[in-house]
Design a protein around this motif. Structure first.
Motif, PDB file in Angstrom:
ATOM      1  N   VAL A 173      -6.272  13.342  -6.025  1.00  0.00           N
ATOM      2  CA  VAL A 173      -6.814  13.566  -4.682  1.00  0.00           C
ATOM      3  C   VAL A 173      -5.842  14.399  -3.839  1.00  0.00           C
ATOM      4  O   VAL A 173      -6.255  15.314  -3.128  1.00  0.00           O
ATOM      5  N   ILE A 174      -4.551  14.083  -3.923  1.00  0.00           N
ATOM      6  CA  ILE A 174      -3.541  14.847  -3.168  1.00  0.00           C
ATOM      7  C   ILE A 174      -3.567  16.309  -3.563  1.00  0.00           C
ATOM      8  O   ILE A 174      -3.497  17.207  -2.713  1.00  0.00           O
ATOM      9  N   SER A 175      -3.678  16.572  -4.860  1.00  0.00           N
ATOM     10  CA  SER A 175      -3.726  17.956  -5.335  1.00  0.00           C
ATOM     11  C   SER A 175      -4.960  18.680  -4.804  1.00  0.00           C
ATOM     12  O   SER A 175      -4.886  19.845  -4.385  1.00  0.00           O
ATOM     13  N   ALA A 176      -6.104  17.987  -4.799  1.00  0.00           N
ATOM     14  CA  ALA A 176      -7.342  18.596  -4.294  1.00  0.00           C
ATOM     15  C   ALA A 176      -7.237  18.892  -2.801  1.00  0.00           C
ATOM     16  O   ALA A 176      -7.695  19.949  -2.329  1.00  0.00           O
ATOM     17  N   LEU A 177      -6.628  17.989  -2.046  1.00  0.00           N
ATOM     18  CA  LEU A 177      -6.450  18.213  -0.611  1.00  0.00           C
ATOM     19  C   LEU A 177      -5.464  19.348  -0.345  1.00  0.00           C
ATOM     20  O   LEU A 177      -5.676  20.172   0.549  1.00  0.00           O
ATOM     21  N   HIS A 178      -4.396  19.401  -1.124  1.00  0.00           N
ATOM     22  CA  HIS A 178      -3.401  20.467  -0.971  1.00  0.00           C
ATOM     23  C   HIS A 178      -4.031  21.836  -1.193  1.00  0.00           C
ATOM     24  O   HIS A 178      -3.699  22.805  -0.496  1.00  0.00           O
ATOM     25  N   ASP A 179      -4.945  21.924  -2.136  1.00  0.00           N
ATOM     26  CA  ASP A 179      -5.614  23.194  -2.419  1.00  0.00           C
ATOM     27  C   ASP A 179      -6.471  23.666  -1.245  1.00  0.00           C
ATOM     28  O   ASP A 179      -6.794  24.852  -1.147  1.00  0.00           O
ATOM     29  N   LEU A 180      -6.845  22.723  -0.363  1.00  0.00           N
ATOM     30  CA  LEU A 180      -7.682  23.061   0.787  1.00  0.00           C
ATOM     31  C   LEU A 180      -6.863  23.462   2.017  1.00  0.00           C
ATOM     32  O   LEU A 180      -7.428  23.773   3.062  1.00  0.00           O
ATOM     33  N   ALA A 181      -5.539  23.473   1.895  1.00  0.00           N
ATOM     34  CA  ALA A 181      -4.686  23.790   3.044  1.00  0.00           C
ATOM     35  C   ALA A 181      -5.011  25.148   3.679  1.00  0.00           C
ATOM     36  O   ALA A 181      -5.079  25.253   4.901  1.00  0.00           O
ATOM     37  N   PRO A 182      -5.241  26.220   2.893  1.00  0.00           N
ATOM     38  CA  PRO A 182      -5.568  27.508   3.523  1.00  0.00           C
ATOM     39  C   PRO A 182      -6.878  27.498   4.305  1.00  0.00           C
ATOM     40  O   PRO A 182      -7.090  28.352   5.163  1.00  0.00           O
ATOM     41  N   VAL A 183      -7.742  26.535   4.013  1.00  0.00           N
ATOM     42  CA  VAL A 183      -9.029  26.442   4.704  1.00  0.00           C
ATOM     43  C   VAL A 183      -8.893  25.690   6.022  1.00  0.00           C
ATOM     44  O   VAL A 183      -9.480  26.083   7.041  1.00  0.00           O
ATOM     45  N   PHE A 184      -8.092  24.609   6.022  1.00  0.00           N
ATOM     46  CA  PHE A 184      -8.029  23.730   7.186  1.00  0.00           C
ATOM     47  C   PHE A 184      -6.765  23.904   8.028  1.00  0.00           C
ATOM     48  O   PHE A 184      -6.714  23.415   9.155  1.00  0.00           O
ATOM     49  N   ILE A 185      -5.729  24.536   7.487  1.00  0.00           N
ATOM     50  CA  ILE A 185      -4.520  24.806   8.266  1.00  0.00           C
ATOM     51  C   ILE A 185      -4.314  26.314   8.273  1.00  0.00           C
ATOM     52  O   ILE A 185      -3.760  26.890   7.335  1.00  0.00           O
ATOM     53  N   LYS A 186      -4.765  26.962   9.304  1.00  0.00           N
ATOM     54  CA  LYS A 186      -4.695  28.424   9.343  1.00  0.00           C
ATOM     55  C   LYS A 186      -4.521  28.907  10.776  1.00  0.00           C
ATOM     56  O   LYS A 186      -4.941  28.259  11.737  1.00  0.00           O
ATOM     57  N   TRP A 187      -3.900  30.066  10.896  1.00  0.00           N
ATOM     58  CA  TRP A 187      -3.667  30.672  12.196  1.00  0.00           C
ATOM     59  C   TRP A 187      -5.002  31.141  12.767  1.00  0.00           C
ATOM     60  O   TRP A 187      -5.845  31.657  12.034  1.00  0.00           O
ATOM     61  N   PRO A 188      -5.225  30.956  14.067  1.00  0.00           N
ATOM     62  CA  PRO A 188      -6.529  31.309  14.648  1.00  0.00           C
ATOM     63  C   PRO A 188      -6.807  32.805  14.634  1.00  0.00           C
ATOM     64  O   PRO A 188      -5.890  33.635  14.675  1.00  0.00           O
ATOM     65  N   SER A 189      -8.075  33.141  14.590  1.00  0.00           N
ATOM     66  CA  SER A 189      -8.510  34.536  14.696  1.00  0.00           C
ATOM     67  C   SER A 189      -8.334  35.001  16.142  1.00  0.00           C
ATOM     68  O   SER A 189      -7.949  34.223  17.021  1.00  0.00           O
ATOM     69  N   GLN A 190      -8.646  36.272  16.414  1.00  0.00           N
ATOM     70  CA  GLN A 190      -8.524  36.784  17.775  1.00  0.00           C
ATOM     71  C   GLN A 190      -9.422  36.014  18.741  1.00  0.00           C
ATOM     72  O   GLN A 190      -9.021  35.687  19.865  1.00  0.00           O
ATOM     73  N   ALA A 191     -10.651  35.719  18.296  1.00  0.00           N
ATOM     74  CA  ALA A 191     -11.552  34.922  19.129  1.00  0.00           C
ATOM     75  C   ALA A 191     -11.004  33.515  19.325  1.00  0.00           C
ATOM     76  O   ALA A 191     -11.092  32.935  20.416  1.00  0.00           O
ATOM     77  N   GLY A 192     -10.407  32.975  18.260  1.00  0.00           N
ATOM     78  CA  GLY A 192      -9.813  31.648  18.343  1.00  0.00           C
ATOM     79  C   GLY A 192      -8.624  31.608  19.287  1.00  0.00           C
ATOM     80  O   GLY A 192      -8.434  30.630  20.021  1.00  0.00           O
ATOM     81  N   VAL A 193      -7.816  32.669  19.275  1.00  0.00           N
ATOM     82  CA  VAL A 193      -6.662  32.763  20.172  1.00  0.00           C
ATOM     83  C   VAL A 193      -7.117  32.716  21.625  1.00  0.00           C
ATOM     84  O   VAL A 193      -6.532  32.007  22.460  1.00  0.00           O
ATOM     85  N   ARG A 194      -8.154  33.456  21.957  1.00  0.00           N
ATOM     86  CA  ARG A 194      -8.667  33.473  23.340  1.00  0.00           C
ATOM     87  C   ARG A 194      -9.177  32.090  23.754  1.00  0.00           C
ATOM     88  O   ARG A 194      -8.946  31.641  24.880  1.00  0.00           O
ATOM     89  N   LYS A 195      -9.873  31.428  22.829  1.00  0.00           N
ATOM     90  CA  LYS A 195     -10.416  30.099  23.131  1.00  0.00           C
ATOM     91  C   LYS A 195      -9.294  29.090  23.350  1.00  0.00           C
ATOM     92  O   LYS A 195      -9.337  28.272  24.292  1.00  0.00           O
ATOM     93  N   ILE A 196      -8.267  29.126  22.478  1.00  0.00           N
ATOM     94  CA  ILE A 196      -7.147  28.184  22.592  1.00  0.00           C
ATOM     95  C   ILE A 196      -6.395  28.409  23.901  1.00  0.00           C
ATOM     96  O   ILE A 196      -6.073  27.465  24.629  1.00  0.00           O
ATOM     97  N   SER A 197      -6.114  29.675  24.212  1.00  0.00           N
ATOM     98  CA  SER A 197      -5.396  30.005  25.443  1.00  0.00           C
ATOM     99  C   SER A 197      -6.162  29.528  26.680  1.00  0.00           C
ATOM    100  O   SER A 197      -5.587  28.937  27.609  1.00  0.00           O
ATOM    101  N   ARG A 198      -7.465  29.757  26.661  1.00  0.00           N
ATOM    102  CA  ARG A 198      -8.298  29.341  27.801  1.00  0.00           C
ATOM    103  C   ARG A 198      -8.315  27.816  27.945  1.00  0.00           C
ATOM    104  O   ARG A 198      -8.238  27.287  29.066  1.00  0.00           O
ATOM    105  N   SER A 199      -8.372  27.111  26.811  1.00  0.00           N
ATOM    106  CA  SER A 199      -8.430  25.646  26.856  1.00  0.00           C
ATOM    107  C   SER A 199      -7.118  25.049  27.366  1.00  0.00           C
ATOM    108  O   SER A 199      -7.125  24.105  28.160  1.00  0.00           O
ATOM    109  N   PHE A 200      -5.991  25.586  26.896  1.00  0.00           N
ATOM    110  CA  PHE A 200      -4.691  25.111  27.387  1.00  0.00           C
ATOM    111  C   PHE A 200      -4.572  25.350  28.896  1.00  0.00           C
ATOM    112  O   PHE A 200      -4.084  24.492  29.637  1.00  0.00           O
ATOM    113  N   GLN A 201      -5.021  26.517  29.349  1.00  0.00           N
ATOM    114  CA  GLN A 201      -4.886  26.851  30.766  1.00  0.00           C
ATOM    115  C   GLN A 201      -5.778  25.980  31.640  1.00  0.00           C
ATOM    116  O   GLN A 201      -5.403  25.605  32.755  1.00  0.00           O
TER     117      GLN A 201
END
Length: 356
Positions: free
Chosen positions: A137-165
């Motif tokens: 199970v740990i190995s299967a979850l580790h393989d999913l890291a690029p899907v669930f732990i990733k740097w936000p896209s440009q649209a995501g950056v704008r949304k995150i910045s707006r939410s923090f503000q």
């Protein structure tokens, strides 16, 4: 071949018995009937034990999922649909433990301080079987890291910045940076007594957007310097924040040391925006297996990343951690040169906040 046929026969029989059972009767009586009907073949005992455990799981309430796995039944079902196919054998071989049961024992091990033997006993499995289920199970979850732990896209950056503000009034935030040291509890001459240095960035939803694991402060500082210097990650007028003892950088805003009224206001807004302490506290509170002490090796790296993936999935599903949150202590100060441009940027933000 005969033992394999016996197991298949037993599993089919158990499924039929399960459908025919009167669920208004006592649980122990149903389990006794199930075991008695498994007395066929050399592997009957193991098959019956696993079947009884699977029967108990189907009867778990939402509170029991929270008690034993520290997540909701809905989150567990989502995980099962996500990684269940990876927990089934695709080639000929000995029968595997049912995917639901594998996932159950693995999450129970990750979210508790139990040993492999104790975690496996709860589900009527041998220690070696529980160990194999957990690692799978740990190995299967580790393989999913690029899907669930990733740097936000440009649209995501704008949304995150707006939410923090919206929460704090602090402009341009696209992530909160923090760190934690997993000390090795069983130190010998063969192991580095510094344990694992874990550095993470999270967004306003308390999900990790980046994680880094190192063995020394110098290695961590070198990574941080290179990461903050990558202009492709930081659009104009954006930056990370941190209340940890990091040095000021053009892409990392930290509190002032000396505090004028303007600087006090800046520090207040920055602290109000910070969520990394809550994020790391929830990670350590939910996944108690991380408290057993982690030395720096491939297995423990995989273990830690898998817990971060599970944390993000829980946050994504709105499955908030309801237990005691671990307090994150501040670590030693990181150090690298602070530029004049970084100071000017922080002063400009402080002036803007004081006038707003």
């Amino acid at each position: 071949m005969e033992s394999r046929d016996a197991i298949v026969k037993a599993l089919i029989l158990s499924a039929n018995l399960f459908l025919e059972m009167d669920f208004s009767s006592d649980d122990e009586e149903n389990e006794t009937v199930l075991v008695e009907n498994y007395d066929d073949g050399p592997n009957a005992h193991n098959a019956s034990a696993a079947a009884v455990a699977a029967l108990k799981i189907t009867r778990w309430s939402g509170d029991e999922y929270q008690m034993y796995l520290k997540l909701s039944a809905e989150t567990f079902e989502f995980l099962y649909q996500l990684i269940g196919p990876k927990l089934r054998r695709v080639c000929y071989g000995m029968p595997m433990v049912e995917a639901h049961l594998q996932l159950m024992v693995a999450i129970h091990k990750l979210t508790s301080l139990k040993t492999y033997r104790n975690a496996s006993d709860m589900f009527n499995l041998k220690k070696s079987t529980g160990y194999g289920c957990t690692n799978r199970v740990i190995s299967a979850l580790h393989d999913l890291a690029p899907v669930f732990i990733k740097w936000p896209s440009q649209a995501g950056v704008r949304k995150i910045s707006r939410s923090f503000q919206e929460v704090s009034g602090f402009p341009g935030i696209i992530g909160d940076l923090g760190q934690y040291r997993f000390n090795e509890l069983y130190v010998t001459e063969k192991y580095d007594n510094n344990g694992i240095l874990f550095q993470a960035i999270c967004d306003h939803t308390r999900k990790f957007t980046h994680c880094h694991i190192a063995s020394s402060n110098s290695e961590m500082n070198e990574w941080l310097k290179n990461y903050l210097g990558d202009a492709t990650l930081f659009p104009a007028n954006t930056h990370l924040i941190s209340t940890s003892p990091y040095p000021l950088h053009e892409n990392l805003m930290v509190p002032y040391k000396e505090e004028s009224d303007m600087q006090k206001n800046f520090n207040k807004k920055l602290v109000a925006a910070s969520v990394i302490g809550e994020c790391l506290g929830n990670l350590l509170g939910r996944f108690e297996s991380l408290h057993r002490g982690l030395s720096l090796n491939k297995t423990n790296r995989t273990h830690l990343v898998a817990c971060c993936v599970l944390h993000n999935i829980c946050e994504l599903k709105g499955d908030k951690y309801k237990g005691e949150r671990i307090k994150i202590e501040k670590m030693s100060r990181s150090s690298f040169p602070c530029s004049l441009r970084a100071k000017m940027k922080r002063d400009a933000i402080a002036a803007k906040l004081s006038n707003s």
